[in-house]
Design a protein around this motif. Structure first.
Motif, PDB file in Angstrom:
ATOM      1  N   SER A  99      -6.673   0.181  -1.651  1.00 32.19           N
ATOM      2  CA  SER A  99      -5.401   0.336  -2.362  1.00 32.19           C
ATOM      3  C   SER A  99      -5.758   0.212  -3.945  1.00 32.19           C
ATOM      4  O   SER A  99      -5.095   0.825  -4.609  1.00 32.19           O
ATOM      5  N   SER A 113       0.814  -1.271   0.103  1.00 33.55           N
ATOM      6  CA  SER A 113       0.007   0.028   0.045  1.00 33.55           C
ATOM      7  C   SER A 113       0.947   1.265   0.064  1.00 33.55           C
ATOM      8  O   SER A 113       0.764   2.157  -0.800  1.00 33.55           O
ATOM      9  N   TYR A 159      -3.809   6.212   5.289  1.00 31.76           N
ATOM     10  CA  TYR A 159      -3.643   6.530   3.735  1.00 31.76           C
ATOM     11  C   TYR A 159      -3.030   8.012   3.579  1.00 31.76           C
ATOM     12  O   TYR A 159      -2.253   8.286   2.967  1.00 31.76           O
ATOM     13  N   GLU A 180      -7.942  -3.432   3.152  1.00 30.12           N
ATOM     14  CA  GLU A 180      -6.892  -2.748   2.830  1.00 30.12           C
ATOM     15  C   GLU A 180      -6.747  -3.052   0.988  1.00 30.12           C
ATOM     16  O   GLU A 180      -6.358  -1.907   0.504  1.00 30.12           O
ATOM     17  N   TYR A 188      -5.207   2.825  -6.665  1.00 33.67           N
ATOM     18  CA  TYR A 188      -4.257   2.421  -7.759  1.00 33.67           C
ATOM     19  C   TYR A 188      -4.749   2.741  -8.973  1.00 33.67           C
ATOM     20  O   TYR A 188      -4.223   3.292 -10.052  1.00 33.67           O
TER      21      TYR A 188
END
Lengths: 612, 244
Positions: free
Chosen positions: A164, A48, A90, A160, A168
């Protein structure tokens, strides 16, 4: 203590102070955490962090949670807290590149409109009349959008990964291109047998809807640069330069998803030729060099997971046609975790070759009642009952599909002369990422999708998840290595290995005995039904005394054998049960008494020493 | 600090001078075993973790800890030894801390003595020992919170029985405060922030978070606040009774 206020007032102030401290604590300290779990499942993984580092343009995340309307739903609110604190991690780790907005879409508010604009779904909670938003929407500087419709607490271990992946996709907005090289005509076309035009296979149509699919020619020097995932189906007789191009694509970090088969039986041409030989995929040159082994020319038969098929004789079990339900799919891998059923035929089995530096993560596996048979023999055997007869022994679970990751050597010692790969350097060794499914029939429509004509329209209804297996794999492989590395971290199922060992030993011990008894039972039952049918044939309404005696005797024998069988079953569990009982006794009675006696002894001797 | 240590030693030794500590420990060990194996189906679940063990800790503490705490001040007041204690050159705060730490150590010792279960689960499979450690820490902190409430109630009354019942009732509210039974009573007329605060009063919420394997600062601070506030309230009660 110096008294400033009277006790009741002090007490009241203390209550207020208590509320204030708890409130402050909830607000200030909720993000500082120390993760003691083995796999650090509650912290941001390196994957991540890499994805966050790869963000060029700012990404805006909108976390929608119906704070007001979810009052009282404690467990959901706790999960929302967990999601929020992870999102904050994050944002903290992104150095300002991720802007987090917390939104409470109250009914009839602007925020609610915003939530529906993003396409978020509100869930109706049981016991309340309110609908609750609990999702995430992301937007990048090009106004591309990605959403997670609703955070399902059941999918907590993929939390997660999901977040992520969303980030992405926003930071890599290029559409995904899939390069397809197939040894089977999956794209449709004229059927040489009937002369009619066949539609493309359903998986291919589905793939085209989702991605930009480029069909590669049978021979090529280089995999096109913009191909994100190379999909190789039933490769046969590939030329040297094509093999080199595939090898170097994988060595350069390209993602390969391949369906290989010891015997592809869904080919109409092969069916026409009477399947005189096995229709085997050949990628062994690359597999051998990389360290992947597919048992050559061996087909897996599975007595437990064989599918029932209709033959002229009626419905019978086909041990080569395997239906894998949830228990046989890896629930900890995003590719297979959401799938319920995969059907296929004549699977091969996968292993790591000796000395392989790869890691194999099985995605699909057979039951423990599996064995191998020769692909040629399999191709020639038309009768499912004959296949069943070949199952004289079992060889245990076999891997039917797996993800391979790690260091591998190229299948070529040096660059292939005349194949410069568009100026790319030859790579001799690298980390590779390959997913192999050891069957090509899984892609055939007849194993997973049914067709119906609905007012002139062909309607496809999937009855297995074979299509989802393919799209999940492409989707997952298309992500960066970091995304693949996140997947679902942590081992969630931690079985009692000791009990499993005991079960295995006990089963071995009693299996033979059970077999003998079952055979006796079958014989007895056959004799009994023979006697009964004799009576029917003779048309006699009453039985002769001898017949009656014989039936009675067989009935008694049957009851006796059934009883013995039950006892054998019972024996199987006895060791496991007695271990449980011993542990219960130890933990509930023996150890507490012993420990307290020891404690009393220690305290007494300490006191004596202290006094003296 | 020295005075706290002296009181701590005296109290700790007094637990073991009578059968109190032994009875407490053996009941704790046996009951947790019974709950784990019979109610939590530890063996039948076949999972190498100690969830069925830790799940019952709030309910075990609910009755056992007030039983242990009820004598701390009530006994002193009933027998009149509190007068003697207060004439000694130690403050009420030091006496309170000494008593609390002694009882909390006994609770810690009881928890340590459940190690056979930890050995059992490691023998049967491969558990995540990090999660187990976090759950043990959480359980010990939670027992401290139960204890602080029990000690405060003991400071309130001369009768050990009354102290026990009051402590059970208050602790029960703290266990339940995150559940819908309590929240429903407040829903509709309290703002969300306060409702969340009430929900976050629950020992269960904080303990369950820790039992997952994450030691969050807010969970540690929460238990520290509960222990501090209730011990301080107990201290005020002692001071007030002394003045009466």
């Amino acid at each position: 203590m110096k008294k400033v206020f009277s006790t009741p007032i002090s007490m009241l102030l203390l209550v207020v102070l208590f509320f204030a401290l708890v409130l402050l604590n909830n607000q200030i300290f909720r993000s500082a955490r120390f993760d003691l779990t083995e796999d650090k499942v509650y912290s941001l993984s390196d994957g991540s962090k890499e994805i966050i580092n790869g963000i060029d343009e700012p990404v805006h995340l909108y976390f929608f949670f119906s704070d007001k309307t979810s009052e009282g739903l404690t467990s959901l609110r706790n999960y929302a807290n967990r999601v929020e604190s992870l999102l904050k991690e994050y944002a903290n780790a992104s150095d300002g590149k991720i802007q987090l907005h917390l939104v409470d879409p109250e009914p009839f508010s602007e925020a609610e409109d915003q939530a529906s604009e993003f396409g978020l779904t509100a869930a109706m909670m049981p016991g309340t009349e309110e609908s609750i938003y609990f999702g995430l929407a992301g937007r990048n500087s090009l106004d591309d959008q990605q959403v997670i419709g609703f955070f399902d607490p059941q999918k907590e271990r993929f939390l997660e990964y999901d977040i992520s992946q969303l980030i992405y996709l926003l930071s890599e907005p290029e559409p995904l291109k899939v390069g397809l090289l197939s040894g089977i005509s999956v794209t449709g076309g004229q059927n040489p047998m009937t002369g009619q035009f066949d539609p493309p296979w359903h998986f291919y149509a589905q793939l085209q809807e989702l991605y930009d699919v480029e069909t590669l020619p049978a021979e090529f020097d280089k995999v096109p640069e913009d191909v994100g995932v190379l999909l190789l189906i039933h490769p046969q007789d590939l030329s040297e330069k094509t093999l080199y191009a595939i090898d170097q694509f994988v060595m350069a970090g390209g993602k390969l998803l391949t369906f290989v088969d010891p015997h592809h039986e869904s080919d109409p041409m092969a069916a026409m030729s009477g399947m005189a030989s096995a229709n085997t995929s050949s990628l062994s040159r690359l597999f051998d060099a990389w360290g992947i082994r597919m048992e050559p020319e061996q087909v897996v038969l599975d007595a437990a997971k064989g599918l029932d098929i209709r033959t002229q004789k009626g419905v019978t079990k086909h041990v080569g046609f395997i239906g894998l339900d949830k228990a046989y799919l890896d629930e900890n891998d995003v590719i297979t975790s959401s799938l319920d059923m995969i059907n296929g035929a004549s699977f091969g089995s996968l292993e790591l070759a000796e000395g392989s530096q790869l890691e194999m993560h099985p995605l699909l596996h057979s039951s423990e009642y599996s064995t191998h048979t020769n692909a040629m023999v399999y191709a020639m055997t038309r009768d499912p009952d004959q296949l069943m007869d070949q199952m004289t022994s079992t060889e245990g679970e076999m891997v039917l599909g797996a993800r391979f990751q790690g260091n591998a050597k190229s299948a070529f010692d040096k660059a292939l002369a005349g194949n410069e790969q568009g100026g790319m350097d030859y790579i001799a060794e690298a980390n590779i990422n390959v997913v192999v499914i050891a069957d090509t029939d899984v892609l055939a429509d007849r194993f997973w999708v049914s067709q119906a004509n609905f007012f002139g329209q062909t309607v496809f209804t999937p009855f297995a998840d074979n299509g989802a297996l393919l799209t999940n794999a492409v989707e997952n492989m298309a992500g960066s290595d970091s995304l693949i590395s996140i997947r679902s971290r942590g081992t969630y199922a931690r079985p009692f290995t000791k009990v499993q060992e005991l079960t295995a030993v006990a089963e071995m011990k009693f299996m033979d005995q059970e077999k003998i008894l079952e055979q006796q039972l079958n014989e007895t039952e056959a004799e009994l039904s023979k006697l009964q049918s004799q009576q029917m044939e003779s048309g006699a309404l009453t039985l002769s005394k001898e017949q009656e005696e014989a039936i009675k005797e067989f009935n008694e024998k049957r009851i006796e054998i059934r009883k013995e069988l039950r006892e054998v079953r019972h024996q199987l569990d006895k060791d496991i049960e007695s271990l449980g009982s011993r542990l219960k006794f130890l933990n509930i009675a023996l150890m507490p008494i012993l420990l307290v006696l020891m404690l009393a002894f220690v305290m007494r001797s300490l006191r004596t020493r202290y006094k003296s | 600090m020295d005075n706290i240590r002296i009181i701590f030693k005296r109290e700790f030794a007094s637990f073991f001078a009578t059968p109190v500590a032994y009875v407490f420990i053996i009941i704790f060990l046996m009951m947790s075993g019974v709950f784990t194996f019979y109610v939590g189906n530890f063996y039948e679940r076949g999972q190498a973790d100690l969830l069925p063990f830790f799940n019952f800790h709030p309910w075990l503490y609910l009755f056992l800890v007030p039983a242990m705490a009820m004598r701390t001040w009530s006994e002193e007041r009933k027998s009149g030894s509190i007068e003697l204690l207060m004439t000694l050159p130690i403050s009420a705060f030091e006496a309170m801390m000494g008593k609390f730490l002694a009882a909390w150590s006994v609770l810690g010792l009881s928890l340590l003595l459940t190690f056979p279960l930890w050995l059992t689960v490691n023998y049967l499979g491969n558990p995540d020992n990090g999660i187990i450690l976090a759950a043990y820490i959480g359980s010990w902190l939670m027992s401290g919170a139960f204890l602080a409430i029990g000690i405060c109630m003991s400071a309130l009354t001369k009768s050990q029985v009354v102290a026990f019942i009051l402590a059970v009732v208050v602790c029960f509210l703290f266990v339940l405060s995150g559940s819908s039974i309590v929240l429903d009573a407040f829903q509709g007329w309290l703002p969300t922030v306060l409702l969340d605060t009430i929900a976050s009063f629950s020992f269960m919420t904080h303990f369950e978070n820790m039992a997952k394997g994450v030691i969050a600062l807010n969970n540690l601070v929460y238990f520290a606040v509960v222990i501090g506030v209730w011990l301080y309230a107990g201290l005020m009660l002692i001071e007030q009774k002394k003045a009466d």
